[in-house]
Design a protein around this motif. Structure first.
Motif, PDB file in Angstrom:
ATOM      1  N   TRP A   1      37.533  24.091  36.231  1.00 45.76           N
ATOM      2  CA  TRP A   1      38.422  23.772  35.110  1.00 45.76           C
ATOM      3  C   TRP A   1      39.042  22.411  35.388  1.00 45.76           C
ATOM      4  O   TRP A   1      40.040  22.306  36.071  1.00 45.76           O
TER       5      TRP A   1
ATOM      6  N   CYS B   1      41.239  21.420  31.469  1.00 46.81           N
ATOM      7  CA  CYS B   1      42.058  22.460  30.850  1.00 46.81           C
ATOM      8  C   CYS B   1      42.043  23.681  31.764  1.00 46.81           C
ATOM      9  O   CYS B   1      41.331  23.707  32.768  1.00 46.81           O
ATOM     10  N   GLU B   2      42.822  24.676  31.408  1.00 43.63           N
ATOM     11  CA  GLU B   2      42.896  25.926  32.162  1.00 43.63           C
ATOM     12  C   GLU B   2      42.457  27.077  31.258  1.00 43.63           C
ATOM     13  O   GLU B   2      42.458  26.948  30.032  1.00 43.63           O
TER      14      GLU B   2
END
Length: 209
Positions: free
Chosen positions: A24, A27-28
């Motif tokens: 990632w 983003c997460e």
């Protein structure tokens, strides 16, 4: 119960053979509605991308899969619908091929799509078809997350029966959005470039060679 056991076996075997570990980078993991769009190199792509997601996201994230492959036999259909939670689409004949995708987005779920429309042996993605643009325009609330899948053309080339033990990974990049007034060609080129940028970041590690 059977589907859950099958998913654990399938994802576990996939990770053992070819890795497919998530990275990632932009983003997460999130439960917000998203459209993940990725390069397409093999039939393992869908499995790798699903395996890279947390289980709680797989429940509401539907990979888009071709009905002529994933729906042609009982085993493939079971894997597609019960294990991968896929939405099957007809290629080359449906009046509105995006209708099943809209149905998933209308209920608040997320999608995984492969905008090239077909598999390519090359490390970098080719030109994108227009579906991603239309979905981005119709569902502006959905985050558009680029994903670069490494080495899958080598790990599971066309015609192979079993995957080769070549390490792969799923790189999740920074979300993009359709800009006001942006035309289809410009948006699709920018979406393609977002995946290529992830591939270039990965190049020093040797995965995108």
């Amino acid at each position: 119960m059977i589907a859950r056991i099958a998913s654990e076996v399938l994802f576990g075997a996939t990770r053992f053979l070819v890795g497919g570990h998530p990275r990632w980078q932009g983003c997460e993991p999130s439960t917000r509605q998203r459209i993940y769009f990725a390069n397409h190199a093999s039939h393992l792509d869908t499995i790798i991308l699903c395996a890279a997601m947390p289980a709680y996201l797989r429940a509401t994230t539907h990979p888009v899969a071709a009905a002529d492959y994933w729906g042609k036999g009982a085993v493939q259909r079971f894997v597609a619908l019960r294990v991968l939670n896929a939405v099957l689409v007809e290629r080359g004949g449906a009046k509105d091929p995006l209708a099943p995708l809209r149905a998933m987005l209308d209920q608040g779920d997320s999608l995984i799509i492969f905008p090239e429309g077909t598999r390519r042996a090359e490390a970098l993605p080719g030109g994108f078809k227009s579906g991603l643009y239309h979905l981005a325009k119709e569902y502006p609330q959905a985050e558009l997350v680029p994903v670069y899948l490494t080495n899958l053309a080598r790990a599971y080339p066309k015609g192979a029966i079993l995957p080769a033990p070549i390490s792969s990974a799923a790189h999740f990049g920074t979300p993009i959005a359709l800009q006001e007034g942006e035309d289809k060609a410009a948006f699709l080129a920018r979406a393609q470039a977002a995946i290529i940028e992830l591939a270039q970041i990965d190049t020093p590690q040797g995965d995108a060679a």
